[in-house]
Each structure stands twice: as C-alpha cells, then as structure tokens.
Write an enzyme that holds these catalytic residues in place. Sequence first.
Site, PDB file in Angstrom:
ATOM      1  N   HIS A 129       0.661  -1.251  -0.079  1.00  0.00           N
ATOM      2  CA  HIS A 129      -0.117  -0.051   0.133  1.00  0.00           C
ATOM      3  C   HIS A 129       0.895   1.205   0.169  1.00  0.00           C
ATOM      4  O   HIS A 129       0.629   2.131  -0.852  1.00  0.00           O
ATOM      5  CB  HIS A 129      -0.846  -0.152   1.222  1.00  0.00           C
ATOM      6  CG  HIS A 129      -1.620   1.218   1.454  1.00  0.00           C
ATOM      7  ND1 HIS A 129      -3.031   1.349   1.058  1.00  0.00           N
ATOM      8  CD2 HIS A 129      -1.341   2.546   2.097  1.00  0.00           C
ATOM      9  CE1 HIS A 129      -3.562   2.625   1.440  1.00  0.00           C
ATOM     10  NE2 HIS A 129      -2.552   3.165   1.734  1.00  0.00           N
ATOM     11  N   GLU A 130       1.827   1.205   0.805  1.00  0.00           N
ATOM     12  CA  GLU A 130       2.662   2.527   1.127  1.00  0.00           C
ATOM     13  C   GLU A 130       3.547   2.643  -0.377  1.00  0.00           C
ATOM     14  O   GLU A 130       3.934   3.825  -0.684  1.00  0.00           O
ATOM     15  CB  GLU A 130       3.613   2.486   1.959  1.00  0.00           C
ATOM     16  CG  GLU A 130       2.821   2.250   3.460  1.00  0.00           C
ATOM     17  CD  GLU A 130       1.895   3.386   3.698  1.00  0.00           C
ATOM     18  OE1 GLU A 130       2.269   4.548   3.159  1.00  0.00           O
ATOM     19  OE2 GLU A 130       0.672   3.338   4.434  1.00  0.00           O
ATOM     20  N   HIS A 133       1.557   4.445  -2.969  1.00  0.00           N
ATOM     21  CA  HIS A 133       1.399   5.923  -2.860  1.00  0.00           C
ATOM     22  C   HIS A 133       2.855   6.552  -3.637  1.00  0.00           C
ATOM     23  O   HIS A 133       2.862   7.427  -4.153  1.00  0.00           O
ATOM     24  CB  HIS A 133       1.451   6.208  -1.452  1.00  0.00           C
ATOM     25  CG  HIS A 133       0.140   6.252  -0.811  1.00  0.00           C
ATOM     26  ND1 HIS A 133      -1.014   6.684  -1.495  1.00  0.00           N
ATOM     27  CD2 HIS A 133      -0.131   5.537   0.511  1.00  0.00           C
ATOM     28  CE1 HIS A 133      -1.942   6.530  -0.735  1.00  0.00           C
ATOM     29  NE2 HIS A 133      -1.610   5.659   0.620  1.00  0.00           N
ATOM     30  N   GLU A 197      -6.286   6.664  -1.584  1.00  0.00           N
ATOM     31  CA  GLU A 197      -6.253   5.698  -0.706  1.00  0.00           C
ATOM     32  C   GLU A 197      -6.883   4.365  -1.154  1.00  0.00           C
ATOM     33  O   GLU A 197      -6.430   3.174  -0.983  1.00  0.00           O
ATOM     34  CB  GLU A 197      -6.898   5.960   0.908  1.00  0.00           C
ATOM     35  CG  GLU A 197      -6.214   7.036   1.495  1.00  0.00           C
ATOM     36  CD  GLU A 197      -4.771   6.359   1.893  1.00  0.00           C
ATOM     37  OE1 GLU A 197      -4.573   5.287   2.433  1.00  0.00           O
ATOM     38  OE2 GLU A 197      -3.744   7.521   1.972  1.00  0.00           O
TER      39      GLU A 197
END
Length: 289
Positions: A129-130, A133, A197
């Site tokens: 997930h990070e 980003h 997100e």
Amino acid sequence: MAIVGTILFAFYSVAIAAAWFFFGQNQTILAIAIVGSVVLVGVQYKVGKWMALRSVGAEDMDEQEFPRIHRRVESLSRDMGIKKPTLKVANMGVPNAFAVGRKGNGTVVVSRELIDILEHEELDGVLAHELSHIANRDVVTMQLGQGIASIVGIVAQYIVLFSGDNDLADFFLAIVVGNLVQFLVTLFVLAISRYREYVADADARRAIGTGEPLARALEKISQGNEQAAQQQRQRTSRGRGRRQRGQRNDDGLDQQVSALCISSPDTSVLQKLVSTHPPTEKRIQRLRS
C-alpha cells in the site's frame, strides 16, 4: 492521476487568470505569482517530509534486524517498477506506517508496534500500500494540492482587498473570503486523498494477489489506534495527558503524520468530511469484495 493533475492545474490557472484580470496585465505580478507558487509548493514538500520523519523519531531500518522486510520491499518495488525506497522504523506509540517522498526518492516508515502485531502477509499488504503511494506520486500530488489551495486563497484575499475601498472592513472581509475559498479547495484536495487511498489498497491487492491480508492488517491497526486513544483519554482524565507541543490527535500522532499514515482514527461526520482517509470499514469491505 492525469485527471487529478488536470483539475489541480485548473484551480491554479483560474487563480492566476483572476490575478491577471484584477491587477492588470503586469508581467512582474504574473512572474511573482508563478515563481512564488513553485517555491511555496517546493518548500512545503521539503519541510513536510523532514518534519514528518523528525516528529516520529524515524531511524534507518537495520537490514540485519529486519531482513525479511527489506527483501519484500525490494521485491515489491521491482514488481511496481520503482526504486527501492529508504526504509525507516519508529516508535509511534500506535501500529501504523506511512510513506513520504517521490518516485525514485521515497521513504517508508513502519512503526515497531505495527511490526509486532502483524503477520508476515499482513505486513506485506501494508508495505505494498505504501509503495503504491510512492509509485503513483500521491504524496507529491497532495502537497501540490495543498499549495494550490493556499495560492487560490491568497489570490481571493487580494481580489477582495484591492477591488474595494481598501479600508478596515475590506481587510477583514478579505481574510474571511480568502480562508473560505482555501477551505473549499482543500475539501476537494481531501476528497482526492481519500480516493487515492482506495487506489493504493487496490494496487496492494494486485501486488500480493489478494486483499485479505491488508484487510486484516487494517482491522488490527484500527483496534490498536482505538486502544491507544482510549489510553490517552484515561491519562487525560487523570490530568497527565496535557498536550505538550503542537496539536495532536487522540492516537498521539501529529496531525500532519496522521494524514500520511495508512489508517486514520477520524470517526465523526465532520472528521470524515475533512479526513485524508476514507472510513476503514469501507476500505476493508472493498478489499474483501
């Protein structure tokens, strides 16, 4: 991302066009507006990254102490087509993680509390997930959006101030209008952040092949944040929870860092409206759908 960039550029263009119209076709004013906006966004980006890392006391993650995390991040980064980011670890007081920086020069911070409570696959979901980003330049986009919101607000202030009689009433009206316009643009930027997100969650699900590990991780993170908030409230009720420096959320994290983290504790209707994250339960539902 192209659509997001186009809309943000539209806000910026409207602000510059308005400044051009009200202040005359003055090359100096236009040049100052353009250069000033670039400098503003650049300073916000640099200072924001430094402050986020400093506020949590982030330290370089020792590869000998955390060999698996380094291996997984390197593998996931390769799959996503990005350079492996710098890895840092911090004692945040809550289980969480966040990313700062841009593609090719990113940093991922993971709290020791998060490492302690998550299984390997769950941690993989958080890391993916990070990394998403960073790969999608979300942090840079949000900094750009915040900078544009500030610029639009400043332009609105000067339009009100210089189009009136330039007296005390116009001065206060300019402040009110400028802050209101900036707030409205910021609401749009926050909506983009919530959407990104969901995108990062979807990217993480594709990267590891399933959304279940990240869904379980979000559940554990949410529970950990709630426990930390409850402990903070208990300390406050006993008189030992007075805030020291800066404004902090109930989970003990600076608001700036909380905005970057994978999970946000915001629960009320107003908090959800101005939150950088969508409701955790909705994210979990999407990951499991």
